[in-house]
Scaffold this motif. Structure first.
Motif, PDB file in Angstrom:
ATOM      1  N   GLU A 423       1.126   6.117  -1.165  1.00 17.00           N
ATOM      2  CA  GLU A 423       2.362   5.935  -0.851  1.00 17.00           C
ATOM      3  C   GLU A 423       2.608   4.732  -0.014  1.00 17.00           C
ATOM      4  O   GLU A 423       1.704   4.276   0.909  1.00 17.00           O
ATOM      5  CB  GLU A 423       3.030   7.151  -0.099  1.00 17.00           C
ATOM      6  CG  GLU A 423       3.184   8.384  -0.933  1.00 17.00           C
ATOM      7  CD  GLU A 423       4.267   8.303  -1.917  1.00 17.00           C
ATOM      8  OE1 GLU A 423       5.287   7.309  -1.794  1.00 17.00           O
ATOM      9  OE2 GLU A 423       4.407   9.104  -2.911  1.00 17.00           O
ATOM     10  N   PRO A 424       3.421   3.965  -0.105  1.00 19.57           N
ATOM     11  CA  PRO A 424       3.876   2.608   0.764  1.00 19.57           C
ATOM     12  C   PRO A 424       4.007   3.026   2.179  1.00 19.57           C
ATOM     13  O   PRO A 424       4.602   4.014   2.599  1.00 19.57           O
ATOM     14  CB  PRO A 424       5.309   2.266   0.183  1.00 19.57           C
ATOM     15  CG  PRO A 424       5.458   2.469  -1.325  1.00 19.57           C
ATOM     16  CD  PRO A 424       4.672   3.836  -1.274  1.00 19.57           C
ATOM     17  N   GLY A 425       2.991   2.313   2.984  1.00 21.18           N
ATOM     18  CA  GLY A 425       3.258   2.616   4.366  1.00 21.18           C
ATOM     19  C   GLY A 425       2.254   3.821   4.861  1.00 21.18           C
ATOM     20  O   GLY A 425       1.981   3.852   6.026  1.00 21.18           O
ATOM     21  N   GLN A 426       1.262   4.418   3.700  1.00 20.70           N
ATOM     22  CA  GLN A 426       0.585   5.825   4.177  1.00 20.70           C
ATOM     23  C   GLN A 426      -0.687   5.398   3.699  1.00 20.70           C
ATOM     24  O   GLN A 426      -1.357   6.529   4.097  1.00 20.70           O
ATOM     25  CB  GLN A 426       1.512   6.815   3.351  1.00 20.70           C
ATOM     26  CG  GLN A 426       2.924   7.213   3.712  1.00 20.70           C
ATOM     27  CD  GLN A 426       3.087   7.420   5.063  1.00 20.70           C
ATOM     28  OE1 GLN A 426       2.242   8.339   5.873  1.00 20.70           O
ATOM     29  NE2 GLN A 426       4.064   6.941   5.846  1.00 20.70           N
ATOM     30  N   GLY A 427      -1.126   4.209   3.604  1.00 22.17           N
ATOM     31  CA  GLY A 427      -2.464   4.133   3.187  1.00 22.17           C
ATOM     32  C   GLY A 427      -2.772   4.434   1.652  1.00 22.17           C
ATOM     33  O   GLY A 427      -1.899   4.904   0.978  1.00 22.17           O
ATOM     34  N   THR A 428      -4.130   4.492   1.254  1.00 21.86           N
ATOM     35  CA  THR A 428      -4.669   4.809  -0.021  1.00 21.86           C
ATOM     36  C   THR A 428      -5.657   5.684   0.004  1.00 21.86           C
ATOM     37  O   THR A 428      -6.713   5.356   0.701  1.00 21.86           O
ATOM     38  CB  THR A 428      -4.634   3.335  -0.842  1.00 21.86           C
ATOM     39  OG1 THR A 428      -3.524   2.733  -0.739  1.00 21.86           O
ATOM     40  CG2 THR A 428      -5.170   3.806  -2.132  1.00 21.86           C
ATOM     41  N   GLU A 429      -5.914   6.567  -0.863  1.00 18.37           N
ATOM     42  CA  GLU A 429      -7.080   7.019  -1.046  1.00 18.37           C
ATOM     43  C   GLU A 429      -7.547   7.356  -2.551  1.00 18.37           C
ATOM     44  O   GLU A 429      -6.570   7.624  -3.498  1.00 18.37           O
ATOM     45  CB  GLU A 429      -6.858   8.836  -0.555  1.00 18.37           C
ATOM     46  CG  GLU A 429      -7.889   9.607  -0.848  1.00 18.37           C
ATOM     47  CD  GLU A 429      -7.841  10.959  -0.362  1.00 18.37           C
ATOM     48  OE1 GLU A 429      -8.566  11.943  -0.732  1.00 18.37           O
ATOM     49  OE2 GLU A 429      -6.767  11.229   0.275  1.00 18.37           O
ATOM     50  N   PHE A 430      -8.481   6.927  -2.940  1.00 22.61           N
ATOM     51  CA  PHE A 430      -9.300   6.924  -4.246  1.00 22.61           C
ATOM     52  C   PHE A 430     -10.245   8.273  -4.088  1.00 22.61           C
ATOM     53  O   PHE A 430     -11.159   8.423  -3.074  1.00 22.61           O
ATOM     54  CB  PHE A 430     -10.135   5.828  -4.437  1.00 22.61           C
ATOM     55  CG  PHE A 430      -9.254   4.624  -4.927  1.00 22.61           C
ATOM     56  CD1 PHE A 430      -8.830   4.600  -6.278  1.00 22.61           C
ATOM     57  CD2 PHE A 430      -8.896   3.592  -4.052  1.00 22.61           C
ATOM     58  CE1 PHE A 430      -8.068   3.804  -6.641  1.00 22.61           C
ATOM     59  CE2 PHE A 430      -8.004   2.766  -4.304  1.00 22.61           C
ATOM     60  CZ  PHE A 430      -7.678   2.628  -5.804  1.00 22.61           C
TER      61      PHE A 430
END
Length: 453
Positions: A423-430
């Motif tokens: 989510e924008p502003g919430q980081g990224t998880e793969f």
């Protein structure tokens, strides 16, 4: 239209005698004949049925033939119906006016039955040929569009395959080069490491001997005393062990790098082999170590590892390392860009963090999570993350193939699944999921690729 279906002709004339003659002639020729005795009546009938041809009298009570023709041609549903005027007018201006309104022909009164029938047959045939031509054009356009789409798809697939081959060859060449460098580093490092510990023992023995001499000869002569003062023996006795310990630590570091290089660049076999996932992650992090350290322009990135108890996984280690490399490299790119944005906006600075944790699922699957605290990904971008050639990076900094190749490696080569949560502003998880043992059935693309909101 079915060739056996009778063609329909609308006769518009207020003269009952003309109507009867035309009705008999056209019906005998196999046409279906409709009759209207005024322009208003003709327009009403056209709301219900569309004939193949209209025979239209010019001089009629109410709206005349010219106005009726104008209205017919003004309606989208009737504008393509051929209109043939019937008139006793012979003035050229009247004929020009009729043609300008959209009429295709004239027959003059008194009507000649053979002439009317001949002209009707010609225009019906022309209309039929025109309809066939339109259908052929539509079919041809559809075939051309379909063929163009097929060629475009094939071209895109060829381009994608070519770039994938180039990427694979580059990775293979890089792996061979890295393996060669690691091998060449390993030989002198082993030599230094093997001799460093005896050197430490020798230094300790020499210091012991010097101390014994000092105890036996506490009052050296002037020359020896000056020499001891010049070389600062006490400092050497204190610093040399630290120097040797530092050298030993450096050699151990080089050994670890060499081991990681060999682990990362290992050549995949034709079949999948048991592999320690954590070893692959650690070797990838070692390769990227220079990007994790702080610089004058960029703070360091903290890596938090929380490894679970994973079994050995049957896979292609080199390809799986490539997946980890692509995901981690993208995370570092995002963190660097995010930090620079914070600096430019004079906003509060947050240190970059990458968290990696692993777990097992029902003892049949292993799951690897790689998450960052970067800027996150917008929904419209997430939907294209794994598309070939899609990239948000500037020209020259990305081909858009890294995640696409990672998707293929995970889903097609290892029959696994690849997820992205962001989510924008919430980081990224793969999240990478692969089976502990390779199944025989490949998942579909929808099963293998998931981009979560």
């Amino acid at each position: 239209m079915n060739p056996t279906t009778p063609r329909t002709i609308l006769v518009v004339d207020d003269n009952a005698t003309n109507v009867r003659v035309l009705y008999d002639v056209l019906s005998a020729a196999g046409f279906r004949v409709l009759v209207a005795q005024s322009g208003e009546s003709a327009l009403n009938k056209l709301k219900v049925i569309l004939p193949n041809l209209i025979l239209l009298d010019v001089m009629m009570p109410g709206i005349d033939g010219f106005e009726t023709c104008r209205r017919i041609k003004a309606e989208p549903s009737t504008q393509n119906i051929p209109v043939m005027f019937m008139t006793a007018l012979s003035d050229t201006a009247d004929k020009v006016k009729g043609f300008s309104l959209g009429a295709i022909d004239y027959v003059t009164k008194p009507l000649q039955q053979d002439e009317v029938l001949a002209r009707v047959n010609v225009h019906i045939r022309l209309q039929s040929l025109q309809q066939e031509l339109q259908q052929l054009n539509q079919t041809l356009e559809q075939q051309v569009a379909q063929r163009t789409a097929e060629l475009s798809t094939t071209l895109a697939q060829l381009k994608e395959s070519q770039l994938h081959l180039v990427q694979s060859e580059k990775m293979s060449t890089l792996g061979q080069m890295v393996a060669g460098v690691a091998h060449e580093i390993n030989n002198p490092v082993v030599f230094i490491s093997g001799n460093l510990q005896p050197a430490i023992y020798y230094v300790q023995d020499l210091f012991g001997l010097i101390e014994l001499y000092q105890n036996r000869l506490p009052n050296p002569d002037e020359e020896l005393a000056n020499r001891i003062e010049t070389i600062d023996l006490d400092y050497i006795r204190e610093d040399l062990p630290k120097l040797l310990a530092s050298m030993k630590e450096g050699v151990n570091r080089i050994c670890n790098i060499s081991t990681s290089l060999r682990a990362f660049s290992r050549t995949d076999t034709a079949t999948q082999i048991p592999f320690n996932i954590h070893e692959g992650l650690d070797s990838t992090l070692m390769i990227l170590g220079h990007r994790l350290k702080s610089t004058p322009k960029q703070p360091g990135v903290q890596v938090i590892k929380d490894y679970g108890d994973l079994p050995l996984v049957e896979c292609y280690p080199g390809q799986l390392n490539q997946v980890f490399m692509n995901i981690l490299s993208n995370a570092l790119d995002a963190l660097e860009e995010h930090y620079q944005h914070q600096v430019n906006e004079h906003s509060q600075l947050y240190p970059g963090t990458i968290r990696i944790w692993t777990e097992t699922l029902d003892e049949e699957w292993v799951r690897v999570h790689i998450a960052d605290n970067g800027p996150g990904i917008a929904k419209e971008v997430r939907s294209h993350l794994f598309d070939p050639f899609f990239t948000t990076k500037p020209v020259g900094k990305g081909t858009g193939l890294g995640l696409s190749i990672s998707y293929q490696i995970v889903t097609e080569k290892h029959h696994g699944k690849l997820y992205c949560y962001s989510e924008p502003g919430q980081g990224t998880e793969f999240v990478v999921e692969i089976p502990v043992r390779s199944p025989m059935v490949l998942p579909s693309k929808s099963e293998g690729l998931t981009v979560k909101d």
